[in-house]
Design an enzyme around this catalytic site. Structure first.
Site, PDB file in Angstrom:
ATOM      1  N   HIS A 285       0.805  -1.020  -0.213  1.00 62.66           N
ATOM      2  CA  HIS A 285      -0.229   0.057   0.033  1.00 62.66           C
ATOM      3  C   HIS A 285       0.826   1.131  -0.026  1.00 62.66           C
ATOM      4  CE1 HIS A 285      -3.249  -2.772   1.180  1.00 62.66           C
ATOM      5  NE2 HIS A 285      -2.413  -2.927   1.893  1.00 62.66           N
TER       6      HIS A 285
ATOM      7  N   SER B  17      13.777  19.603 -17.027  1.00 63.07           N
ATOM      8  CA  SER B  17      12.666  20.595 -17.447  1.00 63.07           C
ATOM      9  C   SER B  17      13.063  21.391 -18.331  1.00 63.07           C
ATOM     10  CB  SER B  17      12.216  21.120 -15.948  1.00 63.07           C
ATOM     11  OG  SER B  17      11.190  22.038 -16.292  1.00 63.07           O
TER      12      SER B  17
END
Length: 483
Positions: free
Chosen positions: A155, A274
């Protein structure tokens, strides 16, 4: 004959024009099976000559024309509804009307089915080889990081400490099953439909087994209706590729998450920066690998939807089915290669991994197991350790929890040194030595087993490549006897 005379060898004047002609045409898309069609034509013509259905001299002229058409390539083909018609037209342009004998005892239905299988088996072998390379990359990581502890998650929460090797082998084992599925699919792809004609067989005394042998197919699809019209092999292959893409997506997701936590650095060759933030290093290639799973699932859905409502036998809907398989095998094959490269070049930060291996009291289960081994019911031990987890998750917290839940000190049940060992991530990992576990000795055994499995699969793939190449050489020798 001139090209003008032979344009549209399949469609008579009544069917040769109209606005639907370009919509019906698959000639451009058929570039992929151009070489396959030439090979299928050659094998069929050789068989026709051997069976006395056409003369040897005519067979030689057709085969020589096919050589020239192959040399000129797909771009030089005349206009046609598909590559099969275009090649036949080109043969007739070179040989004259006798060139039309090449289509004796077959239909474009069994022809295209054969060409698709002939080409797809090559694509499947390439995908298989990519899975083998990925498995080798994962095994290399496992060998290097057998003792490197890291946090394991369920999880996305810290759960139990494991090792990088254990993580890598979990994916190696998954990809090995993807290899198995593709090998199974290959066996059903590599069967020859040729000789089924339109779907009802032929009156000519053809030798379907001989053609299959010349083309390197393992066997013949017996029922002519099934042979000409079935595309379940496309669906099976695409589904196997989708399963592989799903495995790749999980692998890519893990690496993207690990990179964000500083556990691993993706090599510059598999990352980018980026356009505006100069400090950024983004694992872009892995994000695209992750996305391919959606494309592959779409391929399965599109193909299944096309096939699910078709009656027997041939329907031209099938022309729209094949691209789903081509697009899927290309995308998944490339994604597998990229994933292998990213895994092979990634740099694991052992210090950070070791520091985080015990995060979130990930050794709690080991402590509960220790108490259970000393005679305490596991569920009671589970409750006690859960109380400790809320109050510090160290020996003192465990001792306090023992007094609260059990009414006695922890030392009454187990030696303090054993508890301290169970709290240590590396010791916790070493204690989990069950078959397939993360303990170094268990991982070493898994590495040995995976090496054997990988070697066996490499041999299987190599055998299939060798069989195809042997058939190619044999067909070439037969053709040389006529030309």
């Amino acid at each position: 004959m001139t090209g003008e005379d032979t344009e549209g060898v399949v469609r008579r004047d009544r069917f040769s024009g109209g606005p639907a002609r370009s919509f019906l045409s698959s000639l451009s898309a058929d570039r992929r099976i151009f070489a396959a069609d030439i090979a299928v034509d050659r094998a069929h013509v050789v068989m026709l000559a051997e069976c006395g259905i056409i003369g040897s001299e005519v067979a030689g002229e057709i085969l020589e024309a096919l050589d020239g058409i192959e040399d000129a390539s797909h771009g030089a083909l005349p206009e046609g509804e598909d590559v099969h018609e275009a090649i036949e037209t080109a043969v007739i342009e070179r040989v004259g009307e006798e060139g039309g004998r090449m289509h004796t005892a077959r239909s474009r239905n069994d022809e295209v089915a054969t060409c698709i299988r002939y080409r797809l088996r090559e694509d499947v072998l390439e995908a298989l080889e990519a899975t083998l390379d990925l498995r080798e990359a994962l095994r290399t990581v496992a060998r290097e990081y057998v003792g490197t502890t890291m946090p394991g998650y369920t999880h996305l929460q810290p759960a139990q400490p494991i090792t990088v090797a254990h993580w890598a082998l979990s994916y190696e084992q998954a990809v090995s099953r993807d290899t198995e599925r593709l090998l199974d699919a290959y066996g059903r792809v590599n069967r020859s439909p040729l000789g089924a004609a339109a779907f009802a067989g032929t009156t000519f005394d053809v030798d379907r087994e001989r053609v299959a042998n010349l083309l390197g197919f393992d066997s013949v699809l017996e029922n002519s209706m099934d042979a000409a019209s079935s595309r379940d092999f496309l669906l099976e292959t695409t589904a196997a590729l989708s399963a592989l893409a799903t495995t790749l997506s999980g692998l890519a997701e893990d690496l993207v998450v690990f990179a964000s936590r500083g556990f691993v650095e993706v090599d510059d060759d598999y990352a980018s920066t980026s356009s505006i933030m100069p400090q950024k290093k983004n694992p872009d290639s892995l994000e695209l690998v992750r996305a391919v799973a959606g494309d592959a699932a779409g391929g399965v859905s599109g193909l299944a939807t096309t096939l699910k409502g078709l009656p027997r036998a041939y329907n031209i809907d099938l022309q729209r089915a094949t691209p789903h398989a081509w697009e899927t095998v290309d995308a998944v094959g490339e994604a597998t290669t990229v994933a292998a490269g990213a895994v092979a070049t990634a740099d694991w930060n052992e210090e950070v991994l070791a520091a985080e291996a015990g995060a979130g009291f990930s050794t709690a289960t080991g402590v509960a197991d220790l108490l259970a081994a000393e005679g305490l019911p596991f569920r009671t031990a589970h409750e006690m350790v859960a109380v400790a987890a809320e109050n510090g998750a160290d020996y003192d917290a465990l001792d306090a929890a023992s007094r609260e839940v059990l009414g006695e000190s922890l030392e009454s049940y187990v030696e303090p040194a054993a508890v301290e060992a169970a709290l240590d991530p590396a010791e916790s990992v070493a204690s989990r030595d069950s078959l397939g576990g993360p303990a170094p000795q268990a991982v070493e055994a898994s590495l040995e087993a995976s090496a054997d499995g990988l070697a066996a699969d490499r041999e299987r793939v190599a055998e299939r490549r060798e069989a195809i190449e042997a058939a190619r050489v044999a067909l070439g020798e037969e053709v040389a006897g006529y030309v």
